[in-house]
Design an enzyme around this catalytic site. Structure first.
Site, PDB file in Angstrom:
ATOM      1  N   ARG A 229      -3.870  26.552 -41.486  1.00 45.22           N
ATOM      2  CA  ARG A 229      -2.708  25.707 -41.235  1.00 45.22           C
ATOM      3  C   ARG A 229      -1.770  26.452 -40.309  1.00 45.22           C
ATOM      4  NH1 ARG A 229      -5.046  21.770 -42.461  1.00 45.22           N
ATOM      5  NH2 ARG A 229      -4.761  20.474 -44.295  1.00 45.22           N
ATOM      6  N   HIS A 277      -5.897  20.077 -33.671  1.00 44.50           N
ATOM      7  CA  HIS A 277      -6.263  19.899 -35.094  1.00 44.50           C
ATOM      8  C   HIS A 277      -7.547  19.070 -35.183  1.00 44.50           C
ATOM      9  CE1 HIS A 277      -4.508  19.893 -39.409  1.00 44.50           C
ATOM     10  NE2 HIS A 277      -5.830  19.810 -39.448  1.00 44.50           N
TER      11      HIS A 277
END
Ligand code: GLV
Length: 314
Positions: A229, A277
């Site tokens: 993350r 992402h």
């Protein structure tokens, strides 16, 4: 439950195409009443939610939830949400995600291992200069996190010959991988580790782990790949480490703020590869079956397969 006594599943997936999920659920579980986020019906009828990127407070209306399923592997967007309270959260564990992540991590490690960025720069200048890379067996690759995604990535890297070290919260054994744990284990893993991959879950313990102190413990010129993350990485520390040459290159798929702002220095940094992402996707064709199986378990008063442990945060 709806008025016919059927379980009700709400698809609250933002930023992903919910249509293939709806098709997969309709085929696999015609007895489950599917609702879309635009027409959820009476909130008290909703038993389950398949959730992704739900805005803050967006689940408050559903007071009778039996479980929330994460569409992705990471559950940091669901754990600790005030609008969920104590509702059980179920992680997504699916071979499609693991396969995608293995592909991305192999691609990224090999790019660094085989100097892809250097050859791209040379090609732009029509320079014919071969560079002999070390053999994989002489290259140490560290994988932070040996869970459902990190474990298969570490094994795949070992499978193509790298010296692989893995870091986990607790001791475990993984063939071909030297496993470290705890703070002392992390220091040992970082010594001589030329390519570091972060695949940790985001928890208060792991936030900000990729910082100046960690970069300083890597050998000079190491590469960093972040597929965990954005909040694992202290972005300013990475930029400083890239400028000083302590870190030679980075591949980043996740960011503090997504989408990455147009003026963010990562976009144009010559030593940074940015992807949006996109390292691994959950494929509804296989993953919807996992959700349906867990709904059946819960309806039969059994525990779902990958229930999040709130004390661990994942
Ligand atoms: C993606 O970020 C995931 O958590 O699966």
């Amino acid at each position: 439950m709806n008025t016919q006594g059927q379980a009700v599943l709400l698809l609250a997936c933002f930023g992903v195409d919910a249509e293939p999920w709806a098709r997969a659920f309709a085929t696999l579980a015609p007895d489950v009443d599917l609702r879309g986020a635009d027409a959820p019906g009476p909130p008290d009828e909703i038993d389950y939610v398949l959730a992704w990127n739900v805005p803050a407070g967006g689940l408050r209306a559903y007071a009778r939830l039996k479980a929330v399923f994460s569409l992705g592997a990471g559950v940091d967007g669901l754990v600790g949400r005030p609008d969920l309270g104590e509702t059980p959260v179920v992680r997504m564990v699916d071979e499609s995600l693991a396969q995608g992540m293995v592909e991305y991590v192999l691609m990224s490690v090999l790019r660094h291992h085989r100097d892809a960025a250097l050859y791209a720069r040379q090609q732009a200048r029509k320079l014919w200069i071969p560079h002999r890379p070390p053999l994989a067996q002489d290259r140490v690759v560290g994988v932070l996190g040996l869970g459902e995604l990190g474990g298969p990535c570490a094994s795949a890297l070992a499978g193509i010959g790298f010296q692989v070290r893995g870091w986990a919260r607790t001791p475990r054994s993984l063939p071909g991988v030297e496993v470290f744990w705890g703070a002392a284990g992390l220091s040992r893993l970082l010594q001589g580790c030329e390519i570091l991959v972060c695949l940790l879950p985001l928890t208060p313990d792991t936030a900000g782990l990729l910082d100046a102190d960690l970069f300083a413990r890597l050998p000079r010129g190491a590469c960093v790949i972040n597929v965990g993350r954005g909040a694992h990485l202290v972005e300013a520390d990475l930029l400083a480490a890239l400028d000083s040459g302590q870190v030679a290159g980075a591949t980043l798929d996740v960011f503090d703020r997504e989408p990455l702002a147009a003026d963010h220095p990562f976009w144009t940094h010559p030593s940074v590869v940015v992807t949006p992402h996109a390292s691994a996707f959950t494929h509804p064709e296989s993953a919807a079956a996992k959700v349906v199986a867990d709904i059946r378990r819960i309806e039969a008063s059994r525990t779902p397969t990958h229930l999040v442990d709130r004390s661990r945060g994942y």
